[in-house]
Design an enzyme around this catalytic site. Structure first.
Site, PDB file in Angstrom:
ATOM      1  N   ASP A 246       0.837  -1.204   0.000  1.00 22.40           N
ATOM      2  CA  ASP A 246       0.000   0.000   0.000  1.00 22.40           C
ATOM      3  C   ASP A 246       0.875   1.258   0.000  1.00 22.40           C
ATOM      4  O   ASP A 246       2.078   1.196   0.280  1.00 22.40           O
ATOM      5  CB  ASP A 246      -0.880  -0.039   1.266  1.00 22.40           C
TER       6      ASP A 246
ATOM      7  N   ASP B 247     -10.646   2.074  -3.169  1.00 24.64           N
ATOM      8  CA  ASP B 247     -11.215   1.813  -1.847  1.00 24.64           C
ATOM      9  C   ASP B 247     -12.731   1.900  -1.902  1.00 24.64           C
ATOM     10  O   ASP B 247     -13.398   1.751  -0.883  1.00 24.64           O
ATOM     11  CB  ASP B 247     -10.660   2.814  -0.831  1.00 24.64           C
TER      12      ASP B 247
HETATM   13  C1  DGJ Z   1      -5.821   1.814   1.980  1.00 26.06           C
HETATM   14  C2  DGJ Z   1      -6.168   0.604   1.168  1.00 26.06           C
HETATM   15  O1  DGJ Z   1      -6.598   0.967  -0.107  1.00 26.06           O
HETATM   16  C3  DGJ Z   1      -7.208  -0.214   1.918  1.00 26.06           C
HETATM   17  O2  DGJ Z   1      -7.637  -1.279   1.144  1.00 26.06           O
HETATM   18  C4  DGJ Z   1      -6.598  -0.672   3.215  1.00 26.06           C
HETATM   19  O3  DGJ Z   1      -5.563  -1.563   2.967  1.00 26.06           O
HETATM   20  C5  DGJ Z   1      -6.120   0.521   4.017  1.00 26.06           C
HETATM   21  N1  DGJ Z   1      -5.264   1.390   3.237  1.00 26.06           N
HETATM   22  C6  DGJ Z   1      -5.380   0.075   5.245  1.00 26.06           C
HETATM   23  O4  DGJ Z   1      -4.815   1.111   5.925  1.00 26.06           O
END
Ligand code: DGJ
Length: 774
Positions: A472, A536
């Site tokens: 990430d 997300d």
């Molecule tokens: C952002 C990501 O896109 C989410 O899927 C998740 O992993 C969160 N970060 C976790 O902090």
């Protein structure tokens, strides 16, 4: 295939040709890029010559008063010799502002790898065009990588300084493609967090349009990919050119048109904060830009890029390798979990048929919210006493693989890493730092930071049986001190060098790219990450837009999508699991909701979805992808995937109307003369969906919002309509068989299609093999 004859160079893929011509003043022009030409016979007719130059334009030199660089189809443009378009290459030297490159040589190489940058593999040939500066000892090599099987040509430039004095590069496009306008429409994508990859269409008009990112990454503002299509080009026919960049940092793509409708398209790294000093005997190489052309419409352009990504960008070991069905705990628990909660989710996921359990953020150090712990990659044994090893063993016992989340490029101030190494973060050491999600960015342009990041990921992956890593990256870059003049480029190449090593160490571990969803989704990242978390936003209606934008340029095998809980965390929109599945199944499927909250009916539903997906996994992940329209243009959208043995079509609806149109099942690319059988996937409609209508059939009055219906809905659903039959390919590809009557306010039984707002259905189409005469 590359051929050189006299002044002409022909670079061909299976179905396209690019022709370069060295003109009478030794300038190199791109005179043709379109359908394949078998030989250079007659190619001279493709070159426009000018008998004279017009008005205030200047001739290139006094012996050629018919040649103005402003009108030539220059492969590279600089300033100061009469070319008034924006330069594709902007150089400076303390004693010189004008740079003038002419033809030197063209050679065919067996192999070539771009310096510090990803080079898509298994090209058929590489051509190297060398241009030289007319007065200075400076060379510009332009490399042409031919990916013949998918009709893609990659281009990269390398500037070599053989002069004693330094040269400064202010701008270097990887590709400049000149074209003449044909009522072109430019299609780009725009977006933001949780709203990535929306399609934007606009006429190409005079002036210059720039699509760029200055965030440090390729970003969710605009993807580096775009296309231009002729006015009459549809999804299935017409001329279209597609473009993309194999790079993950700031980029600058543009299209410029002059009064005469001459167009120049440029792709490359951003010139913002880019001041590369090239010393004597040094060189600089630009990332690869890629382009494709087809006369068969947008779906074919996408098909070219999809094959390119699958066969040349993602690592070979992942080509056609089944992607596991994932469960990820993020939307279910966020940071708040215990080991017993994770065990419970694991048991439930395994019973549903999930194959890979992914533990997301919150497993390490003091990371119980987003203010601390980032950077310290030691397991929090208070939360997870059996450690990563214990969890991965537990997953194995349940017949699942185990995967993990990390955010290796970032740090919280409240962390051991920051306390010990404040010097690791990006900072200009003058201003207060800017925070994104309470975190700072580690300076990957520095070798010691690259080593730290490499080691933290290496040690973590070695500590347990981990088959998947979600990498990430949750904030943009600020506070930089651009001492080198190439800070942003150095950051990205620093990241690539870490990834290069990790991929060698863990070739079988699947890396999934994520940057708050799609904030760094590009061909550079796909060179190391075989798949990418799209957004997300797990709301399925929003996801249709995201998949539409992504699907134009990136194949389904790289798009990871999860079914989340019915009320979307991001949109607060309520959508049934079946609709969520009908969208998420186009790509790599996952689930991301609290499995402890599922009703008996939900469990049956999800089990059926997973079984269906497993049965058709190959087509969902590797099938050829088609669509018929942009969703913003219509009330419904059709998408299709197809392999040798089956075709699956989805029909997505936006808003239910009281006057539904007669609906037909339509498909693409079937055999006209073959008979096919089609069947809708059976869905379970929860009784609660019928609201007060339930009282039309219930012997006792039921409050549509009350507890009785809530309880019944947990156990009982109503089977959806079944649409099935046989039909010729010719019909499926034209008007198509009629589907059941859509609900429009009266009567409901199994003959009615109850889709409603943001609903969807999917249909399986297979060749009909039964003997009709029996
Ligand atoms: C952002 C990501 O896109 C989410 O899927 C998740 O992993 C969160 N970060 C976790 O902090």
């Amino acid at each position: 295939m590359i051929k050189i004859e006299n002044s002409l160079i022909l670079i061909s893929t299976n179905n396209t040709s690019l022709i370069l011509n060295v003109d009478e003043v030794k300038k190199v022009n791109i005179v043709y890029y379109a359908n394949k030409i078998e030989s250079l016979l007659g190619a001279k007719s493709l070159i426009r010559t000018y008998p004279y130059i017009e008005g205030c334009e200047v001739s290139y030199d006094k012996n050629h008063n018919n040649i103005s660089l402003n009108r030539q189809k220059n492969i590279v443009s600089t300033v100061g010799k009469g070319d008034n378009f924006s330069p594709s290459l902007s150089l400076k030297r303390d004693d010189c502002s004008v740079f003038d490159f002419i033809y030197d040589s063209f050679t065919i190489l067996n192999e070539y790898k771009l310096d510090s940058l990803p080079t898509p593999h298994d090209y058929s040939e590489v051509g190297k065009l060398t241009l030289k500066e007319t007065k200075l000892n400076i060379l510009l090599n332009i490399y042409f990588f031919v990916y013949a099987d998918c009709d893609v040509i990659g281009v990269s430039e390398e500037l070599i300084n053989n002069e004693e004095k330094d040269i400064l590069i202010n701008k270097i496009s990887s590709l400049q493609l000149p074209l003449v306008n044909e009522d072109y429409e430019l299609i780009t994508t725009f977006g933001c967090w949780a709203g990535e990859l929306n399609v934007q269409k606009e006429k190409v008009t005079r002036g210059k349009k720039v699509i760029e990112s200055l965030c440090g990454y390729s970003s969710n503002r605009h993807n580096p990919s775009f296309l231009i299509r002729e006015g009459n080009c549809s999804f299935n026919s017409g001329n279209v050119y597609g473009f993309n960049l194999v790079y993950s940092g700031n980029f600058e793509n543009s299209i410029e048109m002059d009064a005469f409708e001459n167009i120049r398209i440029q792709l490359g790294i951003s010139s913002y904060e880019f001041n590369k000093v090239v010393k004597q005997k040094e060189s600089f190489t630009s990332p690869m830009a890629v382009m494709t052309y087809t006369d068969s419409g947008i779906n074919s352009m996408s098909f070219n890029f999809h094959r390119f990504v699958n066969q040349h960008v993602i690592e070979k070991q992942f080509y056609k390798r089944n992607r596991e069905i994932v469960y990820n705990n993020w939307e279910a628990t966020s940071f708040n979990f215990t080991e017993s909660k994770i065990h419970s989710l694991m048991k439930k996921a395994s019973k549903l048929g999930v194959e890979l359990f992914v533990l997301d953020d919150g497993w390490f150090s003091t990371r119980n919210n987003d203010t601390s712990g980032l950077g310290d990659w030691n397991i929090n044994t208070k939360k997870l006493p059996s450690g990563l090893k214990g969890l991965s063993d537990y997953a194995k016992k349940l017949n699942m693989k185990f995967g993990l989340w990390m955010e290796p490029e970032m740090v919280n101030e409240d962390s051991e890493l920051y306390r010990n190494h404040p010097d690791y973060v990006i900072s200009d050491n003058i201003h207060e730092k800017s925070y994104g999600r309470n975190q700072l960015v580690l300076d990957l342009s520095k070798k010691e930071v690259q080593d730290y990041v490499y080691k933290s990921v290496f040690d973590t992956l070695k500590s347990a049986d981990i088959s998947y890593l979600k990498w990430d990256c949750n904030r943009n870059i600020t506070d930089y001190l651009n001492k080198s003049g190439t800070f942003f480029f150095d950051y990205i190449t620093g990241l690539y060098s870490v990834l290069e090593k990790l991929r060698k160490d863990f070739p079988d571990v699947l890396f999934e790219n994520c940057a708050s969803g799609g904030n760094r989704f590009d061909l550079g990242m796909l060179s190391y990450f075989a798949q990418s978390w799209q957004s997300d936003d797990t709301d399925s209606y929003q996801r249709i837009y995201i998949q539409e934008g992504a699907g134009l340029f990136y194949p389904l095998s790289t798009l990871s999508n999860h079914v989340a809980c019915k009320v979307s965390n991001q949109m607060l929109r309520y959508t049934y699991f079946d609709t969520k599945f009908n969208v998420a199944c186009f790509g790599v499927l996952g689930y991301e909701l609290d499995l402890d909250d599922l009703s008996k009916l939900d469990i049956e539903n999800i089990k059926a979805q997973i079984a269906y997906y497993k049965e058709h996994r190959d087509v969902f992940q590797w099938g050829r992808f088609y669509t018929d329209s942009f969703i913003s243009d219509r009330l419904e959208k059709i998408v299709q995937v197809k392999n040798e043995s089956e075709t699956i079509v989805a029909r997505y609806q936006t808003i239910q109307k009281p006057f539904p149109k007669e609906a037909h099942l339509k498909a693409f690319d079937l055999d006209k003369n073959k008979l096919y059988e089609y069947t809708s996937r059976k869905e379970m409609i929860p009784l609660k969906k019928f609201g007060g209508l339930i009282n039309y059939v219930s012997p006792i009055h039921i409050n549509p919002e009350g507890s009785i219906i809530t309880v019944i809905s947990k156990y009982k659903g109503m089977d959806s309509e079944v649409d099935s039959g046989i039909c010729y390919g010719s019909s499926l590809m034209s008007t198509g068989p009629v589907l059941s009557q859509e609900w429009s306010g009266v009567g409901y039984d199994e003959r009615v299609r109850f889709v409603s707002d943001f609903g969807a259905r999917i249909y399986l189409i297979k060749e009909y093999t039964n003997d009709l005469h029996k």
